[in-house]
Write a protein that holds these residues in place. Structure first.
Motif, PDB file in Angstrom:
ATOM      1  N   PHE A   1       0.872  -1.187   0.094  1.00 54.09           N
ATOM      2  CA  PHE A   1       0.049   0.001  -0.006  1.00 54.09           C
ATOM      3  C   PHE A   1       1.039   1.187   0.200  1.00 54.09           C
ATOM      4  O   PHE A   1       1.723   1.213   0.738  1.00 54.09           O
ATOM      5  CB  PHE A   1      -0.503   0.073   1.500  1.00 54.09           C
ATOM      6  N   ASP A   2       0.964   2.493  -0.839  1.00 53.48           N
ATOM      7  CA  ASP A   2       1.202   3.512  -0.954  1.00 53.48           C
ATOM      8  C   ASP A   2       0.227   4.449  -0.714  1.00 53.48           C
ATOM      9  O   ASP A   2      -0.467   4.967  -1.631  1.00 53.48           O
ATOM     10  CB  ASP A   2       1.880   3.812  -2.581  1.00 53.48           C
ATOM     11  N   LEU A   3       0.572   5.633   0.459  1.00 60.92           N
ATOM     12  CA  LEU A   3      -0.641   6.576   0.765  1.00 60.92           C
ATOM     13  C   LEU A   3      -0.618   7.095  -0.043  1.00 60.92           C
ATOM     14  O   LEU A   3      -1.475   8.119  -0.298  1.00 60.92           O
ATOM     15  CB  LEU A   3      -0.201   7.168   2.535  1.00 60.92           C
ATOM     16  N   MET A   4       0.247   7.957  -0.664  1.00 59.44           N
ATOM     17  CA  MET A   4       0.344   9.131  -1.456  1.00 59.44           C
ATOM     18  C   MET A   4      -0.456   8.163  -2.870  1.00 59.44           C
ATOM     19  O   MET A   4      -0.599   9.689  -3.939  1.00 59.44           O
ATOM     20  CB  MET A   4       2.025   8.907  -1.901  1.00 59.44           C
ATOM     21  N   ASP A   5      -0.532   7.273  -3.108  1.00 56.02           N
ATOM     22  CA  ASP A   5      -1.661   6.303  -4.264  1.00 56.02           C
ATOM     23  C   ASP A   5      -1.893   5.420  -4.237  1.00 56.02           C
ATOM     24  O   ASP A   5      -2.253   4.438  -4.318  1.00 56.02           O
ATOM     25  CB  ASP A   5      -0.231   5.866  -5.078  1.00 56.02           C
ATOM     26  N   PRO A   6      -3.550   5.820  -3.390  1.00 57.05           N
ATOM     27  CA  PRO A   6      -3.704   4.748  -2.177  1.00 57.05           C
ATOM     28  C   PRO A   6      -4.785   3.704  -3.285  1.00 57.05           C
ATOM     29  O   PRO A   6      -6.192   4.276  -3.742  1.00 57.05           O
ATOM     30  CB  PRO A   6      -4.346   5.634  -1.392  1.00 57.05           C
ATOM     31  N   ASN A   7      -5.100   3.362  -4.021  1.00 61.86           N
ATOM     32  CA  ASN A   7      -5.291   2.395  -4.684  1.00 61.86           C
ATOM     33  C   ASN A   7      -5.862   1.215  -3.911  1.00 61.86           C
ATOM     34  O   ASN A   7      -4.622  -0.250  -3.741  1.00 61.86           O
ATOM     35  CB  ASN A   7      -4.945   2.171  -5.940  1.00 61.86           C
ATOM     36  N   PHE A   8      -6.520   1.143  -3.011  1.00 62.47           N
ATOM     37  CA  PHE A   8      -6.159  -0.175  -2.052  1.00 62.47           C
ATOM     38  C   PHE A   8      -7.874  -0.959  -1.774  1.00 62.47           C
ATOM     39  O   PHE A   8      -8.576  -0.852  -2.506  1.00 62.47           O
ATOM     40  CB  PHE A   8      -6.542   0.486  -0.704  1.00 62.47           C
ATOM     41  N   LEU A   9      -6.920  -2.207  -1.126  1.00 62.70           N
ATOM     42  CA  LEU A   9      -8.024  -3.789  -1.239  1.00 62.70           C
ATOM     43  C   LEU A   9      -8.063  -3.438   0.260  1.00 62.70           C
ATOM     44  O   LEU A   9      -6.826  -3.423   1.229  1.00 62.70           O
ATOM     45  CB  LEU A   9      -7.601  -4.578  -1.861  1.00 62.70           C
ATOM     46  N   ALA A  10      -8.537  -2.899   0.868  1.00 62.75           N
ATOM     47  CA  ALA A  10      -8.770  -3.286   2.753  1.00 62.75           C
ATOM     48  C   ALA A  10      -9.519  -4.694   3.210  1.00 62.75           C
ATOM     49  O   ALA A  10     -11.159  -4.638   2.774  1.00 62.75           O
ATOM     50  CB  ALA A  10      -9.374  -2.060   3.402  1.00 62.75           C
TER      51      ALA A  10
END
Length: 284
Positions: A242-251
């Motif tokens: 996970f990259d906070l500054m490029d947040p393409n996330f799966l949580a």
């Protein structure tokens, strides 16, 4: 961590006070950012961000800030440094806010040395305050929260921000191909229109997974920390860290559940790539 507790104690009442004022708003005038009908802003977005930044600067003049409205105004991509940095979304879920849907919030995260250390999310319309300090757990109105612990994708409820699919062809195809595969397997799907609360709902076990690509640091800075402190797992939707500054996330509630989602999404992404090479549109 003593300084983090100091920052927390100072900022928390500022956020709560701003939220209580927001909950009393009645007449709301809406603007559209860059003429995008899906990207709304109100005067209250700007006012809350300005008040929070001014109050924090007054106390901690050397701290840095990344705010949604400030970034939109400057048109410059924000850069995260090692300095204490407050990442602020003054109203996440503005489209819900202007329709009097009580699914919107104020979100504030803090990083130091580029590490997420503090997250506060306040939904004044439902009087729900989500908080986390790294290593100390996640809380809802002062009570410890944990994810559902779900490991089986077939038993999982997914929050999927499908509205983002309308932004452009890239997101449309990504979201639709993934959704086509996932909807056949998962127990249920929700789309809440508020990225930060979507993360918090995984943290407190209202949902089991939340998938979103195309968001911004202020959509994720507080919520992703809260998920992790609740025992959940956060990863880039591509499978990278996970990259906070490029947040393409799966949580997700667990790493095991994340692995199952990523496996299905890779199949969908490969199918999308094949169709794009053939110049074919989305096929349900």
């Amino acid at each position: 961590m003593d300084k983090v507790h100091e920052y927390y104690d100072y900022v928390l009442p500022l956020i709560v006070d701003a939220g209580k004022a927001l909950s009393k708003v009645e007449d709301i005038e809406v603007e559209f950012k860059d003429s995008q009908v899906w990207d709304l802003v109100t005067i209250y977005d700007r006012k809350i961000e300005e008040i929070l930044i001014d109050k924090i600067k007054e106390k901690y003049p050397t701290h840095k800030f990344i705010g949604e409205e400030e970034t939109d105004k400057s048109k410059e991509k924000p850069i995260l440094t090692d300095a204490p940095t407050w990442i602020i979304d003054p109203i996440d879920g503005t489209a819900n806010f202007v329709r009097n849907m009580p699914i919107s919030c104020i979100s504030v995260g803090l990083t130091i040395d580029k590490e997420q250390l503090l997250g506060i999310v306040y939904n004044p319309f439902m009087d729900e305050l989500f908080t986390a300090i790294k290593g100390e757990g996640a809380y809802l109105n002062g009570k410890r929260i944990r994810t559902s612990g779900c490991k089986d994708i077939r038993k999982s409820v997914l929050n999927y921000e499908i509205t983002i699919a309308r932004r452009n062809d890239y997101y449309y195809n990504m979201y639709m191909f993934r959704f086509k595969h996932l909807i056949k397997i998962i127990q249920g799907v929700r789309s809440m229109g508020c990225g930060v609360l979507g993360l918090c709902y995984v943290a407190c076990a209202r949902t089991d997974a939340y998938q979103c690509d195309g968001l911004y640091p202020w959509d994720a800075a507080a919520g992703t920390l809260i998920v992790r402190e609740a025992g959940g797992y956060v990863i880039d939707s591509s499978g990278k860290d996970f990259d906070l500054m490029d947040p393409n996330f799966l949580a997700t509630a667990t790493k095991e559940l994340s692995d199952e989602y990523l496996k299905i999404e890779r199949i969908a992404d490969e199918e999308q790539l094949t169709f794009s090479k053939l110049n074919k549109p989305f096929s349900p």
